[in-house]
Design an enzyme around this catalytic site. Structure first.
Site, PDB file in Angstrom:
ATOM      1  N   HIS A 103      -3.303  -4.562   7.735  1.00 15.77           N
ATOM      2  CA  HIS A 103      -4.369  -2.720   8.595  1.00 15.77           C
ATOM      3  C   HIS A 103      -3.280  -3.002  10.040  1.00 15.77           C
ATOM      4  O   HIS A 103      -3.531  -3.726  10.588  1.00 15.77           O
ATOM      5  CB  HIS A 103      -5.626  -3.093   8.917  1.00 15.77           C
ATOM      6  N   GLU A 124     -11.385  -9.237   3.603  1.00 19.48           N
ATOM      7  CA  GLU A 124     -10.089  -8.694   3.876  1.00 19.48           C
ATOM      8  C   GLU A 124      -9.896  -8.456   5.389  1.00 19.48           C
ATOM      9  O   GLU A 124     -11.384  -8.106   5.875  1.00 19.48           O
ATOM     10  CB  GLU A 124      -9.303  -7.195   3.224  1.00 19.48           C
ATOM     11  N   ARG A 163      -9.303   8.147  -1.418  1.00 21.92           N
ATOM     12  CA  ARG A 163     -10.716   8.152  -0.280  1.00 21.92           C
ATOM     13  C   ARG A 163     -11.505   9.400  -1.168  1.00 21.92           C
ATOM     14  O   ARG A 163     -11.287  10.440  -1.956  1.00 21.92           O
ATOM     15  CB  ARG A 163      -9.551   9.007   0.857  1.00 21.92           C
ATOM     16  N   HIS A 178       0.736   6.124   1.526  1.00 20.20           N
ATOM     17  CA  HIS A 178       1.228   7.538   2.577  1.00 20.20           C
ATOM     18  C   HIS A 178       2.943   7.660   1.896  1.00 20.20           C
ATOM     19  O   HIS A 178       3.292   8.867   2.105  1.00 20.20           O
ATOM     20  CB  HIS A 178       2.145   7.138   3.864  1.00 20.20           C
ATOM     21  N   GLU A 205      -8.497   0.562  -3.576  1.00 27.52           N
ATOM     22  CA  GLU A 205      -9.482   0.449  -2.309  1.00 27.52           C
ATOM     23  C   GLU A 205     -10.679   1.620  -2.454  1.00 27.52           C
ATOM     24  O   GLU A 205      -9.870   3.052  -2.761  1.00 27.52           O
ATOM     25  CB  GLU A 205      -9.094   0.754  -0.662  1.00 27.52           C
ATOM     26  N   HIS A 241      -5.302   3.838  -2.016  1.00 23.81           N
ATOM     27  CA  HIS A 241      -7.443   4.075  -1.108  1.00 23.81           C
ATOM     28  C   HIS A 241      -7.582   5.073  -2.225  1.00 23.81           C
ATOM     29  O   HIS A 241      -7.138   6.304  -1.494  1.00 23.81           O
ATOM     30  CB  HIS A 241      -7.181   4.046   0.310  1.00 23.81           C
ATOM     31  N   THR A 270      -8.509   3.951   8.218  1.00 22.65           N
ATOM     32  CA  THR A 270      -9.797   2.925   8.007  1.00 22.65           C
ATOM     33  C   THR A 270      -9.954   2.242   9.874  1.00 22.65           C
ATOM     34  O   THR A 270      -8.924   1.010   9.812  1.00 22.65           O
ATOM     35  CB  THR A 270      -9.509   1.854   7.262  1.00 22.65           C
ATOM     36  N   ARG A 320      -7.133  12.756   0.314  1.00 24.16           N
ATOM     37  CA  ARG A 320      -5.923  13.152   1.266  1.00 24.16           C
ATOM     38  C   ARG A 320      -4.870  12.598   1.010  1.00 24.16           C
ATOM     39  O   ARG A 320      -3.602  13.225   1.518  1.00 24.16           O
ATOM     40  CB  ARG A 320      -5.960  12.967   3.086  1.00 24.16           C
ATOM     41  N   ASN A 356       1.392  -1.184   0.096  1.00 23.03           N
ATOM     42  CA  ASN A 356       0.392   0.432  -0.133  1.00 23.03           C
ATOM     43  C   ASN A 356       0.959   1.048   0.116  1.00 23.03           C
ATOM     44  O   ASN A 356       1.572   1.226   0.886  1.00 23.03           O
ATOM     45  CB  ASN A 356      -0.938  -0.064   1.106  1.00 23.03           C
TER      46      ASN A 356
HETATM   47  N1  PXP Z   1      -6.584  -3.303   3.505  1.00 21.33           N
HETATM   48  C1  PXP Z   1      -7.499  -1.949   3.904  1.00 21.33           C
HETATM   49  C2  PXP Z   1      -8.199  -2.435   3.433  1.00 21.33           C
HETATM   50  C3  PXP Z   1      -6.426  -0.833   4.410  1.00 21.33           C
HETATM   51  O1  PXP Z   1      -7.824   0.281   4.259  1.00 21.33           O
HETATM   52  C4  PXP Z   1      -5.367  -0.745   4.910  1.00 21.33           C
HETATM   53  C5  PXP Z   1      -5.119   0.773   5.619  1.00 21.33           C
HETATM   54  O2  PXP Z   1      -5.293   2.167   4.418  1.00 21.33           O
HETATM   55  C6  PXP Z   1      -4.555  -1.299   4.946  1.00 21.33           C
HETATM   56  C7  PXP Z   1      -5.160  -2.218   4.293  1.00 21.33           C
HETATM   57  C8  PXP Z   1      -2.561  -0.973   4.818  1.00 21.33           C
HETATM   58  O3  PXP Z   1      -2.590  -1.017   6.546  1.00 21.33           O
HETATM   59  P1  PXP Z   1      -1.485  -0.334   7.565  1.00 21.33           P
HETATM   60  O4  PXP Z   1      -0.979   0.842   6.533  1.00 21.33           O
HETATM   61  O5  PXP Z   1      -2.035   0.277   8.870  1.00 21.33           O
HETATM   62  O6  PXP Z   1      -0.594  -1.093   6.540  1.00 21.33           O
END
Ligand code: PXP
Length: 241
Positions: free
Chosen positions: A194, A153, A47, A12, A72, A45, A103, A51, A9
């Site tokens: 997550h 998930e 949003r 960031h 996402e 994601h 989330t 953001r 992901n």
């Molecule tokens: N899976 C989903 C569905 C999420 O919404 C997120 C956070 O955006 C993640 C995984 C990744 O989580 P993290 O950034 O805490 O590793």
């Protein structure tokens, strides 16, 4: 031996870019590097408040990536339209609250159920693989099957927090194990994500039946110290069965 896929992901990277309103660091460059370094998919994601990732990122990343893009989205008409137009290989439907930092929990599957069902069916017809981000609850697993999702998930935030705070996590791990087993029995593909760190990913990778991890915050944080490639490499080693 089954391989667990690693979804990286990169939200960031966009968070850092947007903090200064500049064009760098580039999420596209991060996505291409992650692909080269062994990511099995890239997660972003989009949003409602944009953001971090925006639609331009989505279009650019989708057009350049060879591995699957996992988008996402919240269950809204606007996101459905964007997902239908961009046709990512994978879609994960997530709950979204404007004030939340991240989330915070799984989807409430009975809230706007009709809309959720419509969105899932349209996306599947459009040839995207559809996943629902849910709590590790047996009811949510059964409901996801009834809603015709391809995958779920499992939200691992609670487990990860317990592990980070050195508290007892056995009950939560068991809850996840039971959810994974039922999901497999019902023919759902099971993912987890997550809050995952090296430690929690290692613990979770022992549960048979999880096919994919989606990891962002810790992995991107680690890359400040050791680089994105090495951070991906470390996670790939940890989740190898
Ligand atoms: N899976 C989903 C569905 C999420 O919404 C997120 C956070 O955006 C993640 C995984 C990744 O989580 P993290 O950034 O805490 O590793």
């Amino acid at each position: 031996m089954s391989k667990i896929r690693l979804g990286v992901n990169i939200d960031h990277v966009a968070t850092v870019r947007n903090a200064r309103g500049e064009s760098y660091p580039s999420p596209l460059r991060a996505a291409i590097l992650a692909e080269k370094k062994g990511a099995d998919s890239i997660t972003i994601h989009l949003r409602e408040d944009r953001r971090h990732i925006n639609e331009n990122d989505l279009k650019k990343i989708k057009s350049k990536l060879k591995i699957p893009l996992n988008l996402e989205i919240a269950a809204t008409e606007e996101m459905l339209r964007i997902a239908m137009n961009n046709k990512p290989s994978f879609i994960c439907i997530v709950p979204e609250k404007r004030q939340e930092i991240t989330t915070e929990g799984g989807l409430k599957l009975n809230y706007k159920r009709k809309l959720l069902k419509k969105i899932i069916n349209k996306l599947k017809k459009n040839k995207s693989r559809v996943s629902l981000f849910i709590e590790p609850s047996l009811k949510d697993i059964k409901d996801s099957k009834l809603l015709n999702a391809d995958c779920v998930e499992i939200h691992t935030g609670k487990l990860c927090r317990l592990i980070n705070e050195r508290k007892s996590y056995k009950d939560e791990l068991n809850r996840i194990r039971k959810a994974v087993n039922l999901g497999n029995l019902l023919g759902l593909e099971i993912h987890a994500g997550h809050g995952l760190t090296y430690k929690s990913a290692k613990i979770l990778s022992k549960i048979k039946g999880i096919k994919e991890f989606n990891i962002g915050h810790f992995l991107i944080g680690e890359s400040i110290y050791i680089g994105l490639g090495k951070s991906i490499e470390n996670f790939k080693k940890i989740i190898k069965r």
